[in-house]
Design a protein around this motif. Structure first.
Motif, mmCIF file in Angstrom:
data_model
loop_
_atom_site.group_PDB
_atom_site.id
_atom_site.type_symbol
_atom_site.label_atom_id
_atom_site.label_comp_id
_atom_site.label_asym_id
_atom_site.label_seq_id
_atom_site.Cartn_x
_atom_site.Cartn_y
_atom_site.Cartn_z
ATOM 1 N N VAL A 60 -72.057 3.360 -67.362
ATOM 2 C CA VAL A 60 -71.328 4.620 -67.339
ATOM 3 C C VAL A 60 -71.044 4.988 -65.893
ATOM 4 O O VAL A 60 -71.929 4.959 -65.053
ATOM 5 N N ASN A 61 -69.801 5.294 -65.603
ATOM 6 C CA ASN A 61 -69.432 5.753 -64.269
ATOM 7 C C ASN A 61 -69.111 7.239 -64.358
ATOM 8 O O ASN A 61 -68.067 7.625 -64.880
ATOM 9 N N LYS A 62 -70.026 8.049 -63.850
ATOM 10 C CA LYS A 62 -69.849 9.506 -63.960
ATOM 11 C C LYS A 62 -68.621 9.982 -63.187
ATOM 12 O O LYS A 62 -68.148 11.095 -63.392
ATOM 13 N N PRO B 266 -72.719 10.424 -48.956
ATOM 14 C CA PRO B 266 -72.681 9.260 -48.066
ATOM 15 C C PRO B 266 -71.243 8.956 -47.632
ATOM 16 O O PRO B 266 -70.304 9.167 -48.406
ATOM 17 N N TYR B 267 -71.096 8.451 -46.408
ATOM 18 C CA TYR B 267 -69.734 8.289 -45.877
ATOM 19 C C TYR B 267 -68.896 7.326 -46.692
ATOM 20 O O TYR B 267 -67.683 7.423 -46.733
ATOM 21 N N ASP B 268 -69.577 6.369 -47.382
ATOM 22 C CA ASP B 268 -68.789 5.391 -48.137
ATOM 23 C C ASP B 268 -68.693 5.753 -49.630
ATOM 24 O O ASP B 268 -68.265 4.943 -50.443
ATOM 25 N N TYR B 269 -69.066 6.968 -49.981
ATOM 26 C CA TYR B 269 -68.932 7.424 -51.378
ATOM 27 C C TYR B 269 -67.446 7.425 -51.757
ATOM 28 O O TYR B 269 -66.625 7.932 -50.988
ATOM 29 N N ASP B 270 -67.096 6.883 -52.928
ATOM 30 C CA ASP B 270 -65.651 6.745 -53.197
ATOM 31 C C ASP B 270 -65.102 7.710 -54.267
ATOM 32 O O ASP B 270 -63.918 7.665 -54.584
ATOM 33 N N TYR B 271 -65.901 8.579 -54.815
ATOM 34 C CA TYR B 271 -65.455 9.625 -55.744
ATOM 35 C C TYR B 271 -64.684 9.071 -56.948
ATOM 36 O O TYR B 271 -63.836 9.757 -57.514
ATOM 37 N N GLY B 272 -64.944 7.840 -57.296
ATOM 38 C CA GLY B 272 -64.241 7.276 -58.442
ATOM 39 C C GLY B 272 -63.007 6.476 -58.041
ATOM 40 O O GLY B 272 -62.369 5.863 -58.887
#
Ligand code: CUO
Length: 648
Positions: free
Chosen positions: A549-551, A592-598
């Protein structure tokens, strides 16, 4: 995944299965029949909408099932919002499901799908639930009449079939050369989903869900759609799109050759048709609204409902203008500035039956699912976009201090060969056909042609005097115009499309940053089909497989296949830009700087977080450019070639 989530995912899929038919899932149907929303008012954070919805239902005043729903019709929309709010305000999943099951067979299916989708996208407890692609929920809006007729034939014969679909029109219509973009299923579903993530009717305070910079995103995403259309036009020897205007004839007509499930063919518009007064919107009104918006731009201030002046000369001004022109519920003065953009959709949608003499159904422009099929869509949006640029062009140029990233130099940018091609894609038409007692479903698909490109990798060689986090902004623009003249940068900026934006760490000394096209922050991959998704969920519930699951799953996102414009067979030169900026200054959220928000923040923002970039959208190409001081060492440009490898 936990069982409850899987159950939610399964129930949502069931609710959306064959929405035109009575619910096939007996449990859900019984749940809905047994539910009396009116006796459950304490189950809603705000019970007013559900109360009103039930009142309208009992009075028989709701849009009937089977009727055509359009978001642009005030009554249709207001009813849809009542249902949406009932779903949003349901205190828990149980109440949400009961409300949805109740509405499933009682409310118009178009309203139901819209309200349910927007609610699923925004409820905390449905985060990560995947919706089926819109072209599988209501294929009629995405494929043409010919395909639907052929599908019916196949079902009657009980033969599985794959029906070829052609783009609308003939080669005698030059606009048809770029129909592959306007009619692309992924493009249309991106656009439809974008408007579900950023509804113009959104009430931030009431819902407690902010939509920060929504007006700016409205400008930016649509600007990018036009720029992308322009690059496709250039690739096909067509000049850039011309804006339309209210008192000028629309040179190119449009024959959608598409049919509603019930209600007949989409209306067509002949060549050289003029705008007409509608019953409630007059041509002169549109001209007046335009004049007032332009006055606001030239004075750099809009008049508010209280008669005050609201300054728009700051970088945030574009957001205020976006809200004003779309308009959203946050328009500073709805009455005075009107509804330029939304009315534009209606004016075009009803152009052939302005007085409602023939009771024609809504035009393609009156649904976000179909709007880009009509080339006039891009002309309307270019006209709107030009207003935004009248404003942007009054802002000061970025200074060298704003552009530069001291101590950081891009030494080289390398990129794989850029190649595009056409491929086939099969759309499942199961939902397009009515259920019949005698005839079981057979597998029927529409085979469409669509643009794709070879995956590519690019690398940026950076020399830095210190370790730092940098935002890497990648863009592509045309090199030559339609006449073969090299385009100066200050003109080129209007046709520059975003390719990617991400954060990377550079070390002191040399660093090579590499990135794949599949990672682009602009795009999402192909949507999972209903069939595959349903199977996965059933298997996971039965314990036969795991479901990841990708929230943060996004439904909004430009199709990854369309990341590059088509280019030409003999290779077409473009300009690739890479811009580095200081992440510490761009940073907005505490993640985190590399978080991609989906994965599709560039055109879609995020759901539940702020837009993760403090710079104006489109920076640094959103303002006027002075060639001589623009290219600081952190801004790099080079030529690239896109080669079209051919058709299937
Ligand atoms: Cu997206 Cu005009 O807003 O279509």
């Amino acid at each position: 995944a936990d069982q409850p989530f899987l159950v939610k995912q399964r129930e949502v899929l069931r609710l959306l299965n064959k929405v035109h038919e009575p619910n096939r899932y007996k449990e859900q149907q019984e749940l809905g029949n047994a539910y009396e929303p009116i006796n459950s008012l304490p189950r809603y954070k705000n019970p007013a909408p559900v109360k009103q919805l039930v009142r309208l239902y009992r009075a028989g005043s709701l849009l009937p099932r089977g009727a055509i729903f359009t978001l642009f019709d005030d009554t249709h929309r207001e009813q849809m919002i009542l249902l949406f709010e009932s779903l949003l305000f349901a205190n828990d999943w149980e109440t949400f499901l009961r409300t949805a099951a109740w509405a499933r067979d009682r409310v118009n299916e178009g309203q139901f799908v819209y309200a349910l989708s927007v609610a699923v996208l925004h409820r905390e407890d449905t985060r990560g639930v995947v919706l089926p692609p819109p072209y599988e929920i209501y294929p009629h809006l995405f494929v043409n009449s010919e395909v639907i007729h052929a599908a019916y034939k196949a079902k009657m014969r009980q033969e599985p079939a794959v029906v070829h679909m052609n783009f609308t029109g003939t080669i005698r219509n030059p606009e048809q050369r770029v129909a592959y973009l306007g009619e692309d299923l992924g493009m249309n579903s991106h656009h439809a989903q974008w408007h579900m993530d950023s509804p113009f009717w959104w009430k931030e305070e009431e819902y407690g869900i902010p939509k920060e910079r929504k007006g700016e995103l409205f400008y930016y995403m649509h600007h990018q759609l036009i720029a992308r259309f322009d690059l496709e036009r250039l690739s096909n020897d067509l000049p850039f799109v011309e804006p339309l205007y209210w008192n000028e004839r629309i040179k190119d007509g449009f024959y959608p050759q598409t049919t509603y499930r019930v209600g007949g063919e989409f209306p067509a518009r002949p060549d050289n048709f003029a705008f007409h007064d509608l019953q409630n919107i007059k041509v002169q009104q549109m001209i007046d609204y335009t004049r007032r918006v332009r006055e606001a731009i030239s004075q750099q201030a809009v008049i508010t409902e209280t008669g005050d002046l609201y300054n728009i000369s700051s970088p945030e001004g574009i957001n205020v203008l976006g809200e004003l022109v779309e308009p959203s519920t946050r328009s500073k003065h709805r009455e005075y500035y009107g509804a330029l953009h939304n009315y534009g959709h209606i004016m075009l949608g009803q152009i052939t039956d302005p007085k409602r003499k023939f009771n024609m159904p809504p035009g393609v422009m009156e649904h976000f699912e179909t709007a880009t099929r009509d080339p006039a869509f891009f002309r309307l949006h270019k006209y709107i976009d030009n207003l935004f640029y009248e404003h942007k062009d009054l802002l000061p140029r970025y200074t060298v201090e704003e552009l530069d990233l001291p101590g950081t130099t891009i030494e080289e940018v390398q990129v794989d060969p850029l190649e595009t091609f056409f491929e086939y894609f099969d759309v499942d038409l199961l939902n397009a056909l009515d259920d019949t007692e005698e005839l079981p479903d057979v597998s029927i698909h529409a085979r469409v042609r669509r643009l794709n490109h070879k995956p590519f990798v690019f690398s940026v060689k950076v020399n830095s005097d210190a370790e730092r986090l940098v935002t890497v902004r990648v863009f592509l623009g045309p090199k030559y115009d339609w006449f073969g003249q090299e385009i100066p940068i200050n003109d080129k900026r209007h046709y520059i499309v975003e390719i990617d934006k991400f954060v990377a760490k550079v070390n002191a000394g040399k660093t090579v940053i590499t990135r794949k096209s599949s990672e682009s922050s602009v795009t999402i991959p192909d949507r999972e089909t209903t069939k595959v998704l349903t199977q996965k969920v059933e298997d996971a519930i039965a314990g036969k497989a795991q479901l990841t699951v990708n929230k943060d799953v996004r439904h909004c996102g430009y199709p990854d296949r369309l990341l590059l414009p088509k280019g030409r067979r003999d290779g077409m030169p473009f300009t690739l830009f890479v811009v580095l900026t200081d992440y510490e200054k761009d940073k907005v959220n505490d993640l985190p700087y590399d978080y991609d928000y989906g994965g599709s923040v560039s055109y879609c923002g995020t759901l539940g977080h702020r837009y993760p970039d403090a710079k104006p959208m489109g920076f640094p190409f959103d303002r006027r450019i002075d060639q001589d001081q623009f290219f600081t060492k952190n801004i790099y440009q080079r030529d690239v070639t896109i080669t079209f490898k051919g058709s299937v």
